[in-house]
Design an enzyme around this catalytic site. Sequence first.
Site, PDB file in Angstrom:
ATOM      1  N   SER A 162       8.200  83.694  48.609  1.00 14.92           N
ATOM      2  CA  SER A 162       6.892  83.129  48.271  1.00 14.92           C
ATOM      3  C   SER A 162       6.963  81.619  48.044  1.00 14.92           C
ATOM      4  CB  SER A 162       6.356  83.757  46.968  1.00 14.92           C
ATOM      5  OG  SER A 162       6.074  85.112  47.149  1.00 14.92           O
ATOM      6  N   TYR A 170      -5.617  82.647  63.336  1.00 17.21           N
ATOM      7  CA  TYR A 170      -5.796  82.352  61.906  1.00 17.21           C
ATOM      8  C   TYR A 170      -7.219  82.728  61.473  1.00 17.21           C
ATOM      9  CZ  TYR A 170      -4.357  80.129  57.550  1.00 17.21           C
ATOM     10  OH  TYR A 170      -4.019  79.888  56.238  1.00 17.21           O
ATOM     11  N   LYS A 227      -9.753  78.721  54.227  1.00 17.07           N
ATOM     12  CA  LYS A 227      -9.027  77.512  53.793  1.00 17.07           C
ATOM     13  C   LYS A 227      -9.951  76.297  53.798  1.00 17.07           C
ATOM     14  CE  LYS A 227      -4.923  79.274  52.952  1.00 17.07           C
ATOM     15  NZ  LYS A 227      -4.623  79.651  51.551  1.00 17.07           N
ATOM     16  N   LYS A 264       7.847  81.353  56.859  1.00 17.53           N
ATOM     17  CA  LYS A 264       7.903  82.809  56.958  1.00 17.53           C
ATOM     18  C   LYS A 264       7.836  83.439  55.559  1.00 17.53           C
ATOM     19  CE  LYS A 264      10.526  86.396  59.197  1.00 17.53           C
ATOM     20  NZ  LYS A 264      11.910  86.821  59.298  1.00 17.53           N
ATOM     21  N   THR A 265       6.692  84.006  55.227  1.00 19.61           N
ATOM     22  CA  THR A 265       6.515  84.714  53.956  1.00 19.61           C
ATOM     23  C   THR A 265       5.798  86.036  54.250  1.00 19.61           C
ATOM     24  OG1 THR A 265       4.334  83.750  53.565  1.00 19.61           O
ATOM     25  CG2 THR A 265       6.208  82.527  52.668  1.00 19.61           C
ATOM     26  N   LEU A 266       5.601  86.818  53.191  1.00 18.66           N
ATOM     27  CA  LEU A 266       4.917  88.107  53.331  1.00 18.66           C
ATOM     28  C   LEU A 266       3.513  87.919  53.924  1.00 18.66           C
ATOM     29  CD1 LEU A 266       5.839  90.932  52.495  1.00 18.66           C
ATOM     30  CD2 LEU A 266       4.612  90.619  50.328  1.00 18.66           C
TER      31      LEU A 266
HETATM   32  P1  NAD Z   1       3.024  85.319  49.656  1.00 17.54           P
HETATM   33  O1  NAD Z   1       2.663  86.600  50.323  1.00 17.54           O
HETATM   34  O2  NAD Z   1       4.369  85.218  49.081  1.00 17.54           O
HETATM   35  O3  NAD Z   1       1.952  84.928  48.557  1.00 17.54           O
HETATM   36  C1  NAD Z   1       0.599  85.307  48.620  1.00 17.54           C
HETATM   37  C2  NAD Z   1       0.278  85.881  47.272  1.00 17.54           C
HETATM   38  O4  NAD Z   1      -1.106  86.208  47.160  1.00 17.54           O
HETATM   39  C3  NAD Z   1       1.068  87.165  46.992  1.00 17.54           C
HETATM   40  O5  NAD Z   1       1.814  87.000  45.822  1.00 17.54           O
HETATM   41  C4  NAD Z   1      -0.024  88.191  46.819  1.00 17.54           C
HETATM   42  O6  NAD Z   1       0.332  89.227  45.938  1.00 17.54           O
HETATM   43  C5  NAD Z   1      -1.149  87.317  46.286  1.00 17.54           C
HETATM   44  N1  NAD Z   1      -2.420  88.016  46.291  1.00 17.54           N
HETATM   45  C6  NAD Z   1      -3.067  88.575  47.355  1.00 17.54           C
HETATM   46  N2  NAD Z   1      -4.183  89.215  46.919  1.00 17.54           N
HETATM   47  C7  NAD Z   1      -4.222  89.047  45.558  1.00 17.54           C
HETATM   48  C8  NAD Z   1      -5.111  89.483  44.541  1.00 17.54           C
HETATM   49  N3  NAD Z   1      -6.186  90.234  44.805  1.00 17.54           N
HETATM   50  N4  NAD Z   1      -4.835  89.140  43.259  1.00 17.54           N
HETATM   51  C9  NAD Z   1      -3.754  88.369  42.958  1.00 17.54           C
HETATM   52  N5  NAD Z   1      -2.887  87.924  43.879  1.00 17.54           N
HETATM   53  C10 NAD Z   1      -3.118  88.273  45.167  1.00 17.54           C
HETATM   54  O7  NAD Z   1       2.808  84.204  50.805  1.00 17.54           O
HETATM   55  P2  NAD Z   1       2.787  82.614  50.713  1.00 17.54           P
HETATM   56  O8  NAD Z   1       2.906  82.175  52.126  1.00 17.54           O
HETATM   57  O9  NAD Z   1       3.741  82.136  49.705  1.00 17.54           O
HETATM   58  O10 NAD Z   1       1.294  82.310  50.261  1.00 17.54           O
HETATM   59  C11 NAD Z   1       0.955  81.494  49.137  1.00 17.54           C
HETATM   60  C12 NAD Z   1      -0.185  80.558  49.525  1.00 17.54           C
HETATM   61  O11 NAD Z   1       0.300  79.596  50.469  1.00 17.54           O
HETATM   62  C13 NAD Z   1      -1.373  81.252  50.199  1.00 17.54           C
HETATM   63  O12 NAD Z   1      -2.564  80.653  49.766  1.00 17.54           O
HETATM   64  C14 NAD Z   1      -1.142  80.942  51.667  1.00 17.54           C
HETATM   65  O13 NAD Z   1      -2.325  80.999  52.438  1.00 17.54           O
HETATM   66  C15 NAD Z   1      -0.635  79.522  51.517  1.00 17.54           C
HETATM   67  N6  NAD Z   1       0.027  78.979  52.716  1.00 17.54           N
HETATM   68  C16 NAD Z   1       1.034  79.667  53.327  1.00 17.54           C
HETATM   69  C17 NAD Z   1       1.622  79.140  54.468  1.00 17.54           C
HETATM   70  C18 NAD Z   1       2.711  79.896  55.180  1.00 17.54           C
HETATM   71  O14 NAD Z   1       2.938  79.631  56.373  1.00 17.54           O
HETATM   72  N7  NAD Z   1       3.409  80.815  54.531  1.00 17.54           N
HETATM   73  C19 NAD Z   1       1.203  77.904  54.972  1.00 17.54           C
HETATM   74  C20 NAD Z   1       0.186  77.213  54.308  1.00 17.54           C
HETATM   75  C21 NAD Z   1      -0.396  77.763  53.185  1.00 17.54           C
END
Ligand code: NAD
Length: 263
Positions: free
Chosen positions: A19, A155, A162, A192-194
């Site tokens: 994460s 996306y 976003k 790469k994340t969940l």
């Molecule tokens: P992640 O899956 O590790 O984190 C996403 C989190 O959102 C998870 O912990 C999940 O449990 C939580 N979540 C979803 N629904 C929820 C709810 N109802 N209540 C509480 N929590 C909830 O993935 P990540 O990539 O670390 O994502 C974190 C942020 O970064 C997100 O906003 C994502 O859009 C943003 N982001 C990710 C990337 C990427 O490429 N991974 C790029 C830019 C932005």
Amino acid sequence: MKLLEGKKALIFGLANQRSIAWGIAQAFHEHGAELGFSYAVPQLERRVMPLAEQLGVNFVEICDVTKDEDVTAVFHKATDHFGNIDILIHAIAFAERQDLEGRFLNTSRSGFATALNVSVYSLVALSRAAKPLMASGGSILTLSYYGAEKVVPHYNVMGVAKAALEASTRYLAADLGPDGIRVNAISAGPIKTLSAAGVAGFRKMLGYVEERAPLRRNIDQDEVGKSALWLCSDLASGVTGEVVYVDAGYHILGMPEPPEKWE
Ligand code: NAD
């Protein structure tokens, strides 16, 4: 020099060691912050608890951000535990898998509402709940992606979410500025994340960026963590309402040069 000595940070969105929230947590811990974690669903407890132990974090609470009663409960507990907080991290997003593939045109009403409720309204709800704990000012940070501004394949509804998240960052910054609370976003490159795994063709996206971004590579969670550290510390005391890019420079390109050079 430790940048967050004596500061307290509440981090929402920790799912596992991949994460972005974990990259931020590690950077904050290294710089002396006292941390609290919140995770979404009971199934994540076994992943989040060992991470909390690793950093000596003893405030770990479940909160589904779509439930007002969960948000109220976690901030009641945070008030009891911390008294006040200095930093709120919102690293939360969700859209139905079928809305992250195929045509944007086919986004359902309920899929649209879900994506915006979980990924955007939650920032407003958490900020409102955090405000009483930030009586002497604070810093709120959310995570965005370039799909807010330009069309990125698959996306889809998350790009719309976003865009709304970045607009909400500006409205919250204007609203909370007089209270001494700064609100910013980091627009991160693909990692790469969940959550990312839910976007169709995500691996191809990583390869595309690696070949074309000015730095010719992708970024990682630690790099987001370091920029989050700057934005949430006094070093960024004059910065609010901003979207800061941590994307190896990808967003500056109008027409990315393909890997095989043009002559
Ligand atoms: P992640 O899956 O590790 O984190 C996403 C989190 O959102 C998870 O912990 C999940 O449990 C939580 N979540 C979803 N629904 C929820 C709810 N109802 N209540 C509480 N929590 C909830 O993935 P990540 O990539 O670390 O994502 C974190 C942020 O970064 C997100 O906003 C994502 O859009 C943003 N982001 C990710 C990337 C990427 O490429 N991974 C790029 C830019 C932005």
